[in-house]
Motif scaffolding. Sequence first.
Motif, PDB file in Angstrom:
ATOM      1  N   VAL A 349       0.712  -1.402  -0.012  1.00 61.21           N
ATOM      2  CA  VAL A 349      -0.183   0.010   0.100  1.00 61.21           C
ATOM      3  C   VAL A 349       0.844   1.272  -0.012  1.00 61.21           C
ATOM      4  CG1 VAL A 349      -0.053   0.191   2.552  1.00 61.21           C
ATOM      5  CG2 VAL A 349      -1.922   1.113   1.092  1.00 61.21           C
ATOM      6  N   THR A 350       0.326   2.261  -0.624  1.00 59.84           N
ATOM      7  CA  THR A 350       1.214   3.551  -0.611  1.00 59.84           C
ATOM      8  C   THR A 350       0.000   4.840  -0.602  1.00 59.84           C
ATOM      9  OG1 THR A 350       2.877   2.851  -1.930  1.00 59.84           O
ATOM     10  CG2 THR A 350       2.354   5.273  -1.821  1.00 59.84           C
ATOM     11  N   PHE A 351       0.216   5.511   0.306  1.00 60.52           N
ATOM     12  CA  PHE A 351      -0.959   6.704   0.729  1.00 60.52           C
ATOM     13  C   PHE A 351      -0.134   7.989  -0.121  1.00 60.52           C
ATOM     14  CE2 PHE A 351      -0.522   4.177   4.521  1.00 60.52           C
ATOM     15  CZ  PHE A 351      -1.792   3.494   4.538  1.00 60.52           C
ATOM     16  N   ASN A 352      -0.533   7.896  -1.448  1.00 58.05           N
ATOM     17  CA  ASN A 352      -0.001   8.840  -2.352  1.00 58.05           C
ATOM     18  C   ASN A 352      -0.318  10.476  -2.203  1.00 58.05           C
ATOM     19  OD1 ASN A 352       1.729   7.131  -3.895  1.00 58.05           O
ATOM     20  ND2 ASN A 352      -0.226   6.210  -4.705  1.00 58.05           N
ATOM     21  N   HIS A 353      -1.403  10.519  -1.342  1.00 62.82           N
ATOM     22  CA  HIS A 353      -1.937  11.730  -1.281  1.00 62.82           C
ATOM     23  C   HIS A 353      -2.224  12.535   0.177  1.00 62.82           C
ATOM     24  CE1 HIS A 353      -3.167  12.179  -5.874  1.00 62.82           C
ATOM     25  NE2 HIS A 353      -3.475  10.764  -5.628  1.00 62.82           N
ATOM     26  N   LEU A 354      -1.648  11.593   0.988  1.00 60.39           N
ATOM     27  CA  LEU A 354      -1.839  11.877   2.445  1.00 60.39           C
ATOM     28  C   LEU A 354      -0.891  12.982   2.775  1.00 60.39           C
ATOM     29  CD1 LEU A 354      -3.657  11.063   5.122  1.00 60.39           C
ATOM     30  CD2 LEU A 354      -1.592   9.379   5.482  1.00 60.39           C
ATOM     31  N   ARG A 355      -1.404  14.191   3.345  1.00 60.41           N
ATOM     32  CA  ARG A 355      -0.801  15.266   3.580  1.00 60.41           C
ATOM     33  C   ARG A 355      -0.691  15.400   5.183  1.00 60.41           C
ATOM     34  NH1 ARG A 355       0.502  19.077  -0.048  1.00 60.41           N
ATOM     35  NH2 ARG A 355       0.306  20.646   1.499  1.00 60.41           N
ATOM     36  N   PHE A 371       1.550   1.232  13.505  1.00 58.81           N
ATOM     37  CA  PHE A 371       0.760   2.047  12.772  1.00 58.81           C
ATOM     38  C   PHE A 371       1.452   3.365  12.351  1.00 58.81           C
ATOM     39  CE2 PHE A 371      -2.856   5.179  12.466  1.00 58.81           C
ATOM     40  CZ  PHE A 371      -3.265   4.827  11.561  1.00 58.81           C
ATOM     41  N   ILE A 372       1.823   4.080  13.080  1.00 57.63           N
ATOM     42  CA  ILE A 372       2.582   5.393  12.821  1.00 57.63           C
ATOM     43  C   ILE A 372       3.672   4.955  11.875  1.00 57.63           C
ATOM     44  CG2 ILE A 372       3.824   7.205  13.661  1.00 57.63           C
ATOM     45  CD1 ILE A 372       2.208   7.315  16.020  1.00 57.63           C
ATOM     46  N   LYS A 373       4.500   3.936  12.176  1.00 61.67           N
ATOM     47  CA  LYS A 373       5.439   3.683  11.331  1.00 61.67           C
ATOM     48  C   LYS A 373       5.217   3.555   9.881  1.00 61.67           C
ATOM     49  CE  LYS A 373       9.433   0.170  10.994  1.00 61.67           C
ATOM     50  NZ  LYS A 373      10.068  -0.632  11.620  1.00 61.67           N
ATOM     51  N   LEU A 374       4.067   2.715   9.650  1.00 60.16           N
ATOM     52  CA  LEU A 374       3.487   2.330   8.425  1.00 60.16           C
ATOM     53  C   LEU A 374       3.245   3.609   7.592  1.00 60.16           C
ATOM     54  CD1 LEU A 374       2.595   0.342   6.311  1.00 60.16           C
ATOM     55  CD2 LEU A 374       0.274   0.361   7.482  1.00 60.16           C
ATOM     56  N   LEU A 375       2.520   4.454   8.249  1.00 58.00           N
ATOM     57  CA  LEU A 375       1.956   5.741   7.640  1.00 58.00           C
ATOM     58  C   LEU A 375       3.224   6.566   7.167  1.00 58.00           C
ATOM     59  CD1 LEU A 375      -1.059   6.915  10.157  1.00 58.00           C
ATOM     60  CD2 LEU A 375      -1.062   5.836   7.743  1.00 58.00           C
ATOM     61  N   LEU A 376       4.384   6.799   7.901  1.00 56.74           N
ATOM     62  CA  LEU A 376       5.473   7.428   7.610  1.00 56.74           C
ATOM     63  C   LEU A 376       6.174   6.698   6.457  1.00 56.74           C
ATOM     64  CD1 LEU A 376       7.026   8.377  11.052  1.00 56.74           C
ATOM     65  CD2 LEU A 376       5.824   9.928   9.456  1.00 56.74           C
ATOM     66  N   ALA A 377       6.254   5.531   6.536  1.00 56.35           N
ATOM     67  CA  ALA A 377       6.965   5.016   5.235  1.00 56.35           C
ATOM     68  C   ALA A 377       6.139   4.944   4.054  1.00 56.35           C
ATOM     69  CB  ALA A 377       7.189   3.559   5.750  1.00 56.35           C
ATOM     70  N   LYS A 378       4.958   5.030   4.254  1.00 57.20           N
ATOM     71  CA  LYS A 378       3.911   5.001   3.105  1.00 57.20           C
ATOM     72  C   LYS A 378       3.399   6.166   2.277  1.00 57.20           C
ATOM     73  CE  LYS A 378       4.795   0.385   2.598  1.00 57.20           C
ATOM     74  NZ  LYS A 378       5.277  -0.464   1.506  1.00 57.20           N
ATOM     75  N   VAL A 381       3.998  12.311   0.230  1.00 61.38           N
ATOM     76  CA  VAL A 381       3.804  13.727   0.379  1.00 61.38           C
ATOM     77  C   VAL A 381       3.247  14.124   1.694  1.00 61.38           C
ATOM     78  CG1 VAL A 381       3.176  13.684  -2.185  1.00 61.38           C
ATOM     79  CG2 VAL A 381       1.405  13.600  -0.555  1.00 61.38           C
ATOM     80  N   LEU A 382       3.627  13.528   2.694  1.00 62.84           N
ATOM     81  CA  LEU A 382       3.144  13.915   4.293  1.00 62.84           C
ATOM     82  C   LEU A 382       4.077  15.183   4.449  1.00 62.84           C
ATOM     83  CD1 LEU A 382       1.606  13.075   6.472  1.00 62.84           C
ATOM     84  CD2 LEU A 382       3.351  11.993   7.455  1.00 62.84           C
ATOM     85  N   VAL A 383       3.052  16.130   5.102  1.00 65.96           N
ATOM     86  CA  VAL A 383       3.771  17.309   5.499  1.00 65.96           C
ATOM     87  C   VAL A 383       3.922  17.371   6.889  1.00 65.96           C
ATOM     88  CG1 VAL A 383       3.451  19.820   5.534  1.00 65.96           C
ATOM     89  CG2 VAL A 383       2.962  18.498   3.251  1.00 65.96           C
ATOM     90  N   LYS A 384       2.730  16.826   7.751  1.00 66.47           N
ATOM     91  CA  LYS A 384       2.769  16.981   9.312  1.00 66.47           C
ATOM     92  C   LYS A 384       2.062  15.805   9.777  1.00 66.47           C
ATOM     93  CE  LYS A 384       1.205  20.038  12.907  1.00 66.47           C
ATOM     94  NZ  LYS A 384       0.429  21.249  13.032  1.00 66.47           N
ATOM     95  N   MET A 385       2.549  15.261  10.761  1.00 69.19           N
ATOM     96  CA  MET A 385       1.879  14.334  11.515  1.00 69.19           C
ATOM     97  C   MET A 385       2.119  14.927  12.861  1.00 69.19           C
ATOM     98  SD  MET A 385       2.662  10.152  12.339  1.00 69.19           S
ATOM     99  CE  MET A 385       2.290   9.647  10.873  1.00 69.19           C
TER     100      MET A 385
END
Length: 421
Positions: A349-355, A371-378, A381-385
Amino acid sequence: MMPPTGRERCQGIPPGVLSDLPDNVIDVILRRLPCKDVVRTSVLSRKWRYHWCRITELTFDVSLWREQKDILYPTVKFRKIVYQLLTHHEGPITKFTLDIPALQECPVIDNFIYFLSRKDIQHIVLHLPLDELYELPSSLFICSQLRHLNLHDCLVHPPSTFEGFDRLVSLELCRVEISSESLGSLISHCPLLEKLVLKTLKVLSVLEINAPMLRSFDFTGSISSLCLKNVPVLTKASLICEHSSMVVENFDYAKFFESCSGLEHLLLNFGYGYDEFFADEIPTRLPFYLNRVKHLDLSQIVLKNPFKLSCALCLIRSSPYLEYLKIEVNNRPESDIEESFELERFSDVTFNHLREVTVVSFGGTMPEMQFIKLLLAKSPVLVKMQIDPAFYIDARSETLAELLKFQHASPKAEIDYISYD
């Protein structure tokens, strides 16, 4: 020299100023005054004497009853005020608000609602006393010009002759008592309905929503089965089903989301069993994509339970254009066993638009970290967590240090770990 007092300023106003004001200015002034003061303006001048009789917006609230005894028993003054309006008012009334939830008794308003039905009323707001539900008179359902209806603490029984509100665009029913059949029929007989808010008192059975113009839906309550049958332009939905009343075998989650092809904002409260929508084995994605969902808010989800975490990831993964994600964690101390999460199931999976991602009530458990590790790795274009720890969690520098070690797919990604120290 001392500046003039309020009384002196008033005495300095030329006598013809109030009479020379245009009618539209007087209308604006009257709309901003309490109802009791509106009537008192009749003494200002000959022009003002009967102008209040043509006011198009009326608001009755606790300002009408200032003494404690009046707050307990408002009916005498209320009847007097209503009688004055019934006797002297001329022309249409477009908006009527009765806001008296703190009162111990509900004044009799049947005759007044009938009066409104003959005044081309377009907007009705009834916030009635909490102690006893008020049964709405049948005359409410003959208000053919109605566009906005907001009811609190009422018994709603549409008459058998009710043919619908052809012009209604907004319906809010909060703590009302109405049967599932009557509610479904009421909604389907409002062809222009765009906004629907339901906060029910009793458990509803099967509710079928047929509203082709509906854009916003907010539900809080207990229900056995919910079907969004015809909502092609629905863009915002908030579903908080209380007390785990949803019957799994009556709910086809795939069909539920498939009918929301235009959905952009979605809030689900997992605290009351939304994971029950899924079968024993949770799919990694829905049978279709929620291609328009940009904002996803998953509330009260137990991330330390792999089953519930998989439910959340299934919805996230099925929203390929997701831009904003908010997770409110429920770290309830129940029998849930903290287990590791099988990241391999979502390796492709890749979250291509998650900002932006917000995690509220973060508990620092292993599944949450994964869960956070997965989101950061995938999320390229993430700007802020933003991570907001639970109130009982110390602001641990080692936790933040571990988070910063995780691989970032986005070079612009920043982690904001809130500290309460």
